[in-house]
Design a protein around this motif. Sequence first.
Motif, PDB file in Angstrom:
ATOM      1  N   TYR A  81       0.865  -1.174   0.000  1.00 44.77           N
ATOM      2  CA  TYR A  81       0.000   0.000   0.000  1.00 44.77           C
ATOM      3  C   TYR A  81       0.904   1.226   0.000  1.00 44.77           C
ATOM      4  CZ  TYR A  81      -3.900  -3.022   1.401  1.00 44.77           C
ATOM      5  OH  TYR A  81      -4.856  -3.996   1.442  1.00 44.77           O
ATOM      6  N   THR A  82       0.759   2.079  -0.995  1.00 47.69           N
ATOM      7  CA  THR A  82       1.511   3.338  -1.005  1.00 47.69           C
ATOM      8  C   THR A  82       0.548   4.482  -0.706  1.00 47.69           C
ATOM      9  OG1 THR A  82       1.266   3.710  -3.401  1.00 47.69           O
ATOM     10  CG2 THR A  82       3.169   2.420  -2.672  1.00 47.69           C
ATOM     11  N   LEU A  83       1.025   5.434   0.102  1.00 46.73           N
ATOM     12  CA  LEU A  83       0.192   6.528   0.581  1.00 46.73           C
ATOM     13  C   LEU A  83       0.817   7.856   0.189  1.00 46.73           C
ATOM     14  CD1 LEU A  83      -0.235   5.198   4.246  1.00 46.73           C
ATOM     15  CD2 LEU A  83      -1.540   4.519   2.214  1.00 46.73           C
ATOM     16  N   GLY A  84      -0.019   8.787  -0.223  1.00 43.80           N
ATOM     17  CA  GLY A  84       0.508  10.084  -0.617  1.00 43.80           C
ATOM     18  C   GLY A  84      -0.587  11.134  -0.663  1.00 43.80           C
ATOM     19  N   GLY A  85      -0.216  12.306  -1.163  1.00 42.67           N
ATOM     20  CA  GLY A  85      -1.162  13.404  -1.310  1.00 42.67           C
ATOM     21  C   GLY A  85      -1.391  13.725  -2.771  1.00 42.67           C
ATOM     22  N   TYR A  86      -2.590  14.192  -3.078  1.00 40.89           N
ATOM     23  CA  TYR A  86      -2.943  14.648  -4.423  1.00 40.89           C
ATOM     24  C   TYR A  86      -3.219  16.141  -4.329  1.00 40.89           C
ATOM     25  CZ  TYR A  86      -6.054  15.543  -8.427  1.00 40.89           C
ATOM     26  OH  TYR A  86      -6.657  16.079  -9.549  1.00 40.89           O
ATOM     27  N   GLY A  87      -2.258  16.953  -4.754  1.00 39.18           N
ATOM     28  CA  GLY A  87      -2.385  18.397  -4.641  1.00 39.18           C
ATOM     29  C   GLY A  87      -3.318  18.981  -5.678  1.00 39.18           C
ATOM     30  N   VAL A  88      -4.335  19.714  -5.212  1.00 35.43           N
ATOM     31  CA  VAL A  88      -5.322  20.292  -6.126  1.00 35.43           C
ATOM     32  C   VAL A  88      -5.214  21.815  -6.212  1.00 35.43           C
ATOM     33  CG1 VAL A  88      -6.959  18.392  -5.887  1.00 35.43           C
ATOM     34  CG2 VAL A  88      -7.056  20.298  -4.269  1.00 35.43           C
ATOM     35  N   GLY A  89      -4.338  22.423  -5.402  1.00 37.46           N
ATOM     36  CA  GLY A  89      -4.090  23.856  -5.516  1.00 37.46           C
ATOM     37  C   GLY A  89      -5.118  24.761  -4.877  1.00 37.46           C
ATOM     38  N   HIS A  90      -6.052  24.170  -4.125  1.00 36.37           N
ATOM     39  CA  HIS A  90      -7.028  24.986  -3.387  1.00 36.37           C
ATOM     40  C   HIS A  90      -7.419  24.248  -2.124  1.00 36.37           C
ATOM     41  CE1 HIS A  90     -10.327  22.298  -4.616  1.00 36.37           C
ATOM     42  NE2 HIS A  90      -9.777  22.306  -5.818  1.00 36.37           N
ATOM     43  N   LEU A  91      -8.001  24.955  -1.180  1.00 34.80           N
ATOM     44  CA  LEU A  91      -8.372  24.352   0.087  1.00 34.80           C
ATOM     45  C   LEU A  91      -9.510  23.363  -0.093  1.00 34.80           C
ATOM     46  CD1 LEU A  91      -8.201  27.525   2.343  1.00 34.80           C
ATOM     47  CD2 LEU A  91      -6.467  25.755   2.025  1.00 34.80           C
ATOM     48  N   VAL A  92      -9.468  22.260   0.665  1.00 34.74           N
ATOM     49  CA  VAL A  92     -10.448  21.182   0.539  1.00 34.74           C
ATOM     50  C   VAL A  92     -11.085  20.930   1.897  1.00 34.74           C
ATOM     51  CG1 VAL A  92     -10.804  18.776  -0.120  1.00 34.74           C
ATOM     52  CG2 VAL A  92      -9.028  20.130  -1.273  1.00 34.74           C
ATOM     53  N   ASP A  93     -12.417  21.015   1.960  1.00 34.20           N
ATOM     54  CA  ASP A  93     -13.118  20.782   3.226  1.00 34.20           C
ATOM     55  C   ASP A  93     -13.241  19.293   3.540  1.00 34.20           C
ATOM     56  OD1 ASP A  93     -13.576  23.483   3.866  1.00 34.20           O
ATOM     57  OD2 ASP A  93     -15.283  23.555   2.490  1.00 34.20           O
ATOM     58  N   LEU A  94     -13.668  18.508   2.556  1.00 31.11           N
ATOM     59  CA  LEU A  94     -13.858  17.064   2.730  1.00 31.11           C
ATOM     60  C   LEU A  94     -13.012  16.334   1.685  1.00 31.11           C
ATOM     61  CD1 LEU A  94     -17.741  17.006   3.222  1.00 31.11           C
ATOM     62  CD2 LEU A  94     -15.995  16.730   5.003  1.00 31.11           C
ATOM     63  N   PRO A  95     -11.758  16.041   2.022  1.00 30.10           N
ATOM     64  CA  PRO A  95     -10.867  15.440   1.029  1.00 30.10           C
ATOM     65  C   PRO A  95     -11.299  14.049   0.597  1.00 30.10           C
ATOM     66  CG  PRO A  95      -9.845  15.443   3.202  1.00 30.10           C
ATOM     67  CD  PRO A  95     -11.083  16.258   3.317  1.00 30.10           C
ATOM     68  N   ARG A  96     -11.259  13.834  -0.706  1.00 27.03           N
ATOM     69  CA  ARG A  96     -11.453  12.488  -1.249  1.00 27.03           C
ATOM     70  C   ARG A  96     -10.140  11.725  -1.118  1.00 27.03           C
ATOM     71  NH1 ARG A  96     -12.549  13.372  -7.260  1.00 27.03           N
ATOM     72  NH2 ARG A  96     -10.894  14.895  -6.864  1.00 27.03           N
ATOM     73  N   VAL A  97     -10.244  10.409  -1.182  1.00 27.98           N
ATOM     74  CA  VAL A  97      -9.052   9.561  -1.255  1.00 27.98           C
ATOM     75  C   VAL A  97      -9.095   8.865  -2.607  1.00 27.98           C
ATOM     76  CG1 VAL A  97      -7.803   7.611  -0.272  1.00 27.98           C
ATOM     77  CG2 VAL A  97      -8.987   9.225   1.236  1.00 27.98           C
ATOM     78  N   LEU A  98      -8.207   9.274  -3.494  1.00 24.55           N
ATOM     79  CA  LEU A  98      -8.148   8.660  -4.814  1.00 24.55           C
ATOM     80  C   LEU A  98      -7.355   7.371  -4.758  1.00 24.55           C
ATOM     81  CD1 LEU A  98      -8.735  11.775  -5.428  1.00 24.55           C
ATOM     82  CD2 LEU A  98      -7.982  11.215  -7.720  1.00 24.55           C
ATOM     83  N   CYS A  99      -7.714   6.435  -5.619  1.00 21.45           N
ATOM     84  CA  CYS A  99      -7.040   5.138  -5.588  1.00 21.45           C
ATOM     85  C   CYS A  99      -6.644   4.679  -6.983  1.00 21.45           C
ATOM     86  CB  CYS A  99      -7.925   4.076  -4.933  1.00 21.45           C
ATOM     87  SG  CYS A  99      -9.466   3.737  -5.827  1.00 21.45           S
ATOM     88  N   SER A 100      -5.621   3.848  -7.001  1.00 22.76           N
ATOM     89  CA  SER A 100      -5.182   3.164  -8.199  1.00 22.76           C
ATOM     90  C   SER A 100      -4.571   1.849  -7.746  1.00 22.76           C
ATOM     91  CB  SER A 100      -4.156   3.996  -8.969  1.00 22.76           C
ATOM     92  OG  SER A 100      -3.806   3.370 -10.185  1.00 22.76           O
ATOM     93  N   ALA A 101      -4.446   0.890  -8.654  1.00 20.37           N
ATOM     94  CA  ALA A 101      -3.923  -0.419  -8.277  1.00 20.37           C
ATOM     95  C   ALA A 101      -3.293  -1.104  -9.486  1.00 20.37           C
ATOM     96  CB  ALA A 101      -5.044  -1.294  -7.700  1.00 20.37           C
ATOM     97  N   ASP A 102      -2.669  -2.227  -9.232  1.00 22.67           N
ATOM     98  CA  ASP A 102      -2.016  -2.932 -10.338  1.00 22.67           C
ATOM     99  C   ASP A 102      -2.906  -3.996 -10.959  1.00 22.67           C
ATOM    100  OD1 ASP A 102      -1.831  -4.809  -8.221  1.00 22.67           O
ATOM    101  OD2 ASP A 102      -0.061  -5.721  -9.139  1.00 22.67           O
TER     102      ASP A 102
END
Length: 240
Positions: free
Chosen positions: A110-131
């Motif tokens: 499991y790799t964990l990181g941030g997805y920068g969108v360039g603006h403030l986020v009240d309720l952040p989504r968690v985006l996913c990808s896999a092999d």
Amino acid sequence: MEQPEDYTAPILIEGLPGVGHVGKLVADHIVDELHGVLITEILSHHFPPQTSIDRDGIMHLPKNEFYWVDGDPPLLLLTGDCQSTSPEGHYILTGHYLDLAAKYGVKRIYTLGGYGVGHLVDLPRVLCSADRPLLLQEAIDAGAVFSPDEPPGGIIGAAGLLICLGSLRGMEGIALLGETSGYLVDPISAQAVLSVLSKLIGLDIDPTRLQETAEELEGALEKLKESEQDREREELSYIG
């Protein structure tokens, strides 16, 4: 010193520094809360050419670390100070990380990181990808979101390379990216990522300290939002 086989674990969680320090916040929180055991330190000339200075005035080289957590299942965590400063270094270091993962019996990453969108986020989504598709569905069922166009350009650094290069070695993997402004260290996004990760691996961990840090950040974010709104009003006052 105990040998690598004494610390076998089927799961590796990577949380190295990146956008918003989201992955690192999660990994460090797990290590602290579940009393991780430091088993390996990694030094490299591919790390930034700088040293840190502790509160006693002592200098230290940048390093990354593997921790082992006794649980059901046992976990390995990769966290630390930095990532590579060069594309070549990213590949070389990822190869070393995967060599260690193989020694410790890792089957899933499991790799964990941030997805920068360039603006403030009240309720952040968690985006996913896999092999592989089945793992992608697992992440979605745990509360993550798959968006074909996000993040644009894919995933840079260890969070992406560990999944793809690990897959070539027979290790399956899921990447979880918490939506974040990219302006600040973001415990709110880290809290969202931890929630999804906990569901995926059945992790029972107290999120209180992350929540407290997130609440402290929310006060700072409110001031930042007010500053943004004031700036927008000033800009509009010059129009017409």
